[in-house]
Design a protein around this motif. Structure first.
Motif, short mmCIF file in Angstrom:
data_model
loop_
_atom_site.label_atom_id
_atom_site.label_comp_id
_atom_site.label_asym_id
_atom_site.label_seq_id
_atom_site.Cartn_x
_atom_site.Cartn_y
_atom_site.Cartn_z
N ASN A 1 38.85 18.02 -47.79
CA ASN A 1 37.67 18.38 -48.55
C ASN A 1 37.14 17.13 -49.25
O ASN A 1 37.92 16.29 -49.72
CB ASN A 1 38.00 19.47 -49.57
CG ASN A 1 36.83 19.86 -50.44
OD1 ASN A 1 36.42 19.12 -51.32
ND2 ASN A 1 36.32 21.07 -50.23
N SER A 2 35.85 17.03 -49.38
CA SER A 2 35.22 15.80 -49.86
C SER A 2 35.27 15.60 -51.37
O SER A 2 35.10 14.48 -51.86
CB SER A 2 33.75 15.77 -49.42
OG SER A 2 33.04 16.91 -49.91
N TRP A 3 35.51 16.67 -52.17
CA TRP A 3 35.23 16.58 -53.60
C TRP A 3 36.12 15.61 -54.37
O TRP A 3 35.61 14.80 -55.16
CB TRP A 3 35.33 17.97 -54.23
CG TRP A 3 34.94 17.93 -55.68
CD1 TRP A 3 35.78 17.94 -56.77
CD2 TRP A 3 33.62 17.80 -56.21
NE1 TRP A 3 35.06 17.84 -57.93
CE2 TRP A 3 33.73 17.74 -57.62
CE3 TRP A 3 32.35 17.72 -55.62
CZ2 TRP A 3 32.61 17.62 -58.45
CZ3 TRP A 3 31.23 17.60 -56.45
CH2 TRP A 3 31.38 17.56 -57.84
N GLU B 1 43.05 20.80 -39.66
CA GLU B 1 41.99 21.19 -38.75
C GLU B 1 40.61 21.35 -39.39
O GLU B 1 39.60 21.27 -38.70
CB GLU B 1 42.35 22.49 -38.03
CG GLU B 1 42.62 23.68 -38.92
CD GLU B 1 42.90 24.95 -38.13
OE1 GLU B 1 42.58 24.98 -36.92
OE2 GLU B 1 43.43 25.92 -38.72
N TYR B 2 40.52 21.57 -40.71
CA TYR B 2 39.22 21.82 -41.33
C TYR B 2 38.66 20.54 -41.97
O TYR B 2 39.36 19.86 -42.71
CB TYR B 2 39.33 22.89 -42.41
CG TYR B 2 39.62 24.27 -41.85
CD1 TYR B 2 38.60 25.05 -41.30
CD2 TYR B 2 40.91 24.78 -41.87
CE1 TYR B 2 38.87 26.31 -40.78
CE2 TYR B 2 41.19 26.04 -41.35
CZ TYR B 2 40.17 26.80 -40.81
OH TYR B 2 40.44 28.04 -40.29
N ILE B 3 37.39 20.26 -41.71
CA ILE B 3 36.63 19.24 -42.41
C ILE B 3 35.61 19.99 -43.27
O ILE B 3 34.70 20.64 -42.74
CB ILE B 3 35.91 18.29 -41.43
CG1 ILE B 3 36.91 17.53 -40.55
CG2 ILE B 3 35.00 17.33 -42.20
CD1 ILE B 3 37.67 16.45 -41.27
N TYR C 1 29.35 18.13 -34.06
CA TYR C 1 30.12 16.89 -33.94
C TYR C 1 31.58 17.12 -34.33
O TYR C 1 32.50 16.68 -33.62
CB TYR C 1 29.52 15.81 -34.83
CG TYR C 1 30.19 14.46 -34.67
CD1 TYR C 1 29.79 13.58 -33.68
CD2 TYR C 1 31.27 14.10 -35.49
CE1 TYR C 1 30.43 12.35 -33.52
CE2 TYR C 1 31.91 12.88 -35.34
CZ TYR C 1 31.48 12.01 -34.35
OH TYR C 1 32.12 10.82 -34.17
N VAL C 2 31.79 17.81 -35.44
CA VAL C 2 33.16 18.11 -35.88
C VAL C 2 33.88 18.94 -34.83
O VAL C 2 35.04 18.68 -34.48
CB VAL C 2 33.14 18.83 -37.25
CG1 VAL C 2 34.52 19.34 -37.61
CG2 VAL C 2 32.63 17.87 -38.33
N HIS C 3 33.20 19.94 -34.29
CA HIS C 3 33.81 20.78 -33.25
C HIS C 3 34.15 19.97 -32.00
O HIS C 3 35.15 20.26 -31.32
CB HIS C 3 32.86 21.92 -32.88
CG HIS C 3 32.70 22.94 -33.97
ND1 HIS C 3 31.56 23.70 -34.12
CD2 HIS C 3 33.54 23.33 -34.96
CE1 HIS C 3 31.70 24.51 -35.16
NE2 HIS C 3 32.90 24.30 -35.68
#
Length: 401
Positions: free
Chosen positions: A34-36, A66-68, A101-103
């Motif tokens: 996660n970006s935060w 696996e999650y962005i 793109y992520v996929h």
């Protein structure tokens, strides 16, 4: 595209299907990034693409991440029909192209919104637009929604999150719902049929043992978070997890503290959501985040959160029952100074206070495996003696002989 979404919304409402949570999406705690914690509002299309690339090239994807997830501040304005748009300067290609793109990297894509009028960062929230936003996210290919709780005056948490759950279900795309109301409304009492994970505390802070006071609220260090809400582990399990917040591994704590942080999250069966810049990691940070033996304890299919077996203020012993009769045990030194520990297996019968799992070392012998050194470490026939560095852990996996 927007006309199609509107027609789809009308069709879904007309069908009146009974909404529910999507099942089977989080049978083990979600893993991702996660970006935060590292970037806060400084998020861009290039950052997300580079992070997806790094998750693959670093070996994090192979380790189970696996999650962005883009956190707050990706939003632009709503258009004339009320549909949310991405900030065109930061995300010039749009969110659909970014999700694609992520996929394409074999990963899943997550996004952020808020149950209030505005997000915590002052961007448009989803209040009154839940179904419209859910349809938009589904059309973009979103796989994960972190749903925050800022600017929610007059709302009841359970009802607000139920509304978004129903909206996601009726949008038709399976999306993990991450409930982020900071544990203020006791989500462990009501959130299991609504979300896949729920925050149990306020925001984490990049500190092992401290509180950052913001005036009307605080951010918390690792030790402060694990001390909160000790009686809620029975609420967690496959598909519904207590979430002590995203990790701070690699954001400035010592290697010992990062190792202890990661181990404690694994012992709690917590979601493992990295919060550092994975494009630029030290070897030590990468080694911690991709330790497959520790990750296996977090991701264990039994899905039981660990409990505290010994609590002596400066020294703790955590226990996590595992599938197949194995047991994870974690010795924590909360102080800054090294300490010598002795643990007599024969006189320490492990009794799970909530789920009934029992391990009696006086009756059965277990082999010991050190998950940080990746080496066998004898068995439970004789007492364990070890030197435990300051703010560090000894984490073992026990298997019955």
């Amino acid at each position: 595209m927007k006309k199609i979404l509107i027609v789809a919304m009308i069709t879904v409402f007309a069908l009146g299907a009974k909404a529910q949570k999507f099942e089977g999406l989080a049978d083990t705690p979600p893993m991702g990034w996660n970006s935060w914690n590292k970037f806060a509002c400084d998020v861009t299309e290039d950052l997300i693409k580079e992070t997806a690339d790094a998750m693959v090239s670093s070996g994090m994807k192979d380790a189970g991440y696996e999650y962005i997830v883009i956190d707050d501040c990706w939003h632009g304005e709503r258009d004339s029909l009320g549909f949310i748009q991405a900030d065109p300067a930061r995300f010039p290609s749009g969110i659909k192209a970014l999700a694609d793109y992520v996929h394409s990297k074999g990963l899943k894509f997550g996004i952020y919104s808020d149950a209030g009028w505005q997000t915590c960062g002052g961007r448009p929230g989803s209040r009154g637009r839940e179904y419209q936003d859910a349809m938009t996210y589904a059309s973009w290919g979103v796989d994960y929604l972190k749903y925050d709780w800022c600017n929610t005056e007059g709302l009841k948490a359970e009802g607000a999150y139920l509304t978004m759950r129903d909206a996601l279900y009726e949008a038709g795309r399976p999306i993990v719902l991450s409930i982020c109301e900071w544990g203020d409304n006791d989500p462990w009492d009501w959130a299991e049929p609504i979300g896949h994970l729920w925050r149990t505390t306020g925001d984490i802070y990049n500190c092992f043992d401290c509180e950052e006071d913001h005036g009307t609220w605080s951010s918390w260090g690792v030790l402060q978070i694990i001390d909160m809400h000790p009686g809620i582990r029975s609420a967690a399990g496959p598909g519904h997890w207590n979430d002590p917040d995203m990790m701070e591994v690699g954001n400035g704590m010592t290697v010992n503290e990062d190792r202890a942080h990661f181990a404690l999250w694994a012992m709690q069966a917590a979601p493992l959501i990295a919060g550092n810049d994975i494009r630029n990691m030290s070897p030590e940070t990468l080694e911690i985040l991709t330790n497959k033996d520790v990750i296996a304890i977090d991701q264990d299919t039994l899905g039981v959160q660990g409990y505290k077996h010994i609590d002596e203020e400066d020294y703790e012993v955590w226990v996590k029952p595992l599938a197949g009769g194995d047991v994870a045990i974690c010795f924590l030194n909360r102080t800054e100074e090294a300490m010598d520990i002795t643990f007599d297996w024969a006189t320490n019968k492990l009794v799970d206070p909530d789920f009934g799992h029992t391990t009696d070392f006086a009756q059965s012998r277990y082999d010991i495996y050190n998950v940080w050194t990746h080496k066998k470490a004898g068995n439970t026939k004789k007492a364990l003696k070890a030197s435990l560095p300051g703010r560090d852990v000894l984490m073992l996996r026990l298997s019955k002989k």
